[in-house]
Structures are given as C-alpha cells and as structure tokens.
Design a protein around this motif. Sequence first.
Motif, mmCIF file in Angstrom:
data_model
loop_
_atom_site.group_PDB
_atom_site.id
_atom_site.type_symbol
_atom_site.label_atom_id
_atom_site.label_comp_id
_atom_site.label_asym_id
_atom_site.label_seq_id
_atom_site.Cartn_x
_atom_site.Cartn_y
_atom_site.Cartn_z
ATOM 1 N N GLN A 88 1.450 7.424 -4.931
ATOM 2 C CA GLN A 88 0.183 6.163 -6.249
ATOM 3 C C GLN A 88 -0.162 7.759 -6.949
ATOM 4 O O GLN A 88 0.127 7.597 -8.479
ATOM 5 C CB GLN A 88 -1.231 5.447 -5.307
ATOM 6 N N GLU A 89 -0.091 8.975 -6.237
ATOM 7 C CA GLU A 89 -0.394 9.654 -7.798
ATOM 8 C C GLU A 89 1.449 9.803 -8.458
ATOM 9 O O GLU A 89 0.727 10.514 -9.509
ATOM 10 C CB GLU A 89 -0.530 11.153 -7.209
ATOM 11 N N ASN B 60 1.420 -1.091 0.262
ATOM 12 C CA ASN B 60 0.542 0.299 -0.286
ATOM 13 C C ASN B 60 0.686 1.169 -0.331
ATOM 14 O O ASN B 60 1.229 1.421 1.334
ATOM 15 C CB ASN B 60 -0.636 -0.118 0.920
ATOM 16 N N LEU B 61 0.739 1.826 -0.900
ATOM 17 C CA LEU B 61 1.527 3.566 -0.918
ATOM 18 C C LEU B 61 0.568 4.606 -0.259
ATOM 19 O O LEU B 61 -0.313 4.227 -0.645
ATOM 20 C CB LEU B 61 1.344 3.769 -2.738
ATOM 21 N N ARG C 96 6.816 9.423 -1.007
ATOM 22 C CA ARG C 96 6.403 7.590 -0.241
ATOM 23 C C ARG C 96 7.257 7.529 0.953
ATOM 24 O O ARG C 96 6.283 6.323 1.361
ATOM 25 C CB ARG C 96 7.970 7.593 -0.844
ATOM 26 N N ASP D 208 1.271 6.812 -10.755
ATOM 27 C CA ASP D 208 0.621 7.520 -11.688
ATOM 28 C C ASP D 208 0.293 7.941 -12.697
ATOM 29 O O ASP D 208 1.390 8.012 -14.410
ATOM 30 C CB ASP D 208 -1.240 7.046 -11.154
#
Length: 136
Positions: free
Chosen positions: A8-9, A2-3, A87, A12
């Motif tokens: 996560q953005e 799980n980030l 992170r 992406d």
Amino acid sequence: MNLPIAAQEALDSFEQAAGWEQRARLLMQWGERLPALSSDEQCEANRVQGCESQVWLVAEQHAGHWHFRASSDARMIRGLLALLLVRVEGLSSSALQQLDLPGWFNQLGLGRQLSPSRSNGLNAVLQRMAQLASGG
C-alpha cells in the motif's frame, strides 16, 4: 482487495509520482532497499530460469504464509523485484497462484514501461514462487 502494508505504501508513493522520471527514481530507491542475498544463496539452485538478467529467489514458509527474498544483478530488475516482493509478502499458496501481476504493475503506473523481456522475467519469478509454494 487488502494489500500488505508495504505494498500500500508503494502504491501511494507511485500514485503521487508525476511522470515516468519520478517513477523510475522511485523504482531505483525500492531496489536499493532489497536486502542482499548471501553468496551461498546466489547459487544455481536459487536462480530463476527465463530471466534475461541474473535473478535469485529464496522462499520460506511460516504458518502457511510465504516470505520471499530476491536479488538481481540489474538495478531496474531489483526495483521491480522489490515491488513484487511487497505485493506477495505473507500470501498463502492459493493467493499467490491467483495474483494478477500485470494488474499490480499497472496500478503502480509501471505497466507500460515493462518491456516484453522484463515482463517475461517477472512472470518467470512469479511462476517460480508458485512452484515453490506448491512444493515443487
């Protein structure tokens, strides 16, 4: 794994970047998002040793989770710091100790662009974070 949401953005947006030029532009944009540290915070006590550029790191712990702020005099490093900070945001001390930094930058497609000195600098930042998190 799980980030954190911001991480996560970042992942992406970097996965959608076509080629190094777009990633470099993204890196600069992330660096511009870093909140500035006050002149008081940019002191010798907060300076990270082992970085070619000037890098300052400030740590705070809330309910067992770490929150870091950092700055640098180098634009590229500010971008890398911003990506490192998203992170590690909110990690516990033990999760911080186990972070695979090269793996994270490889996921972002930036691993090959990290020169040995930049890589060493980021590792110095991560080590400093771990030191602060272990009470050192």
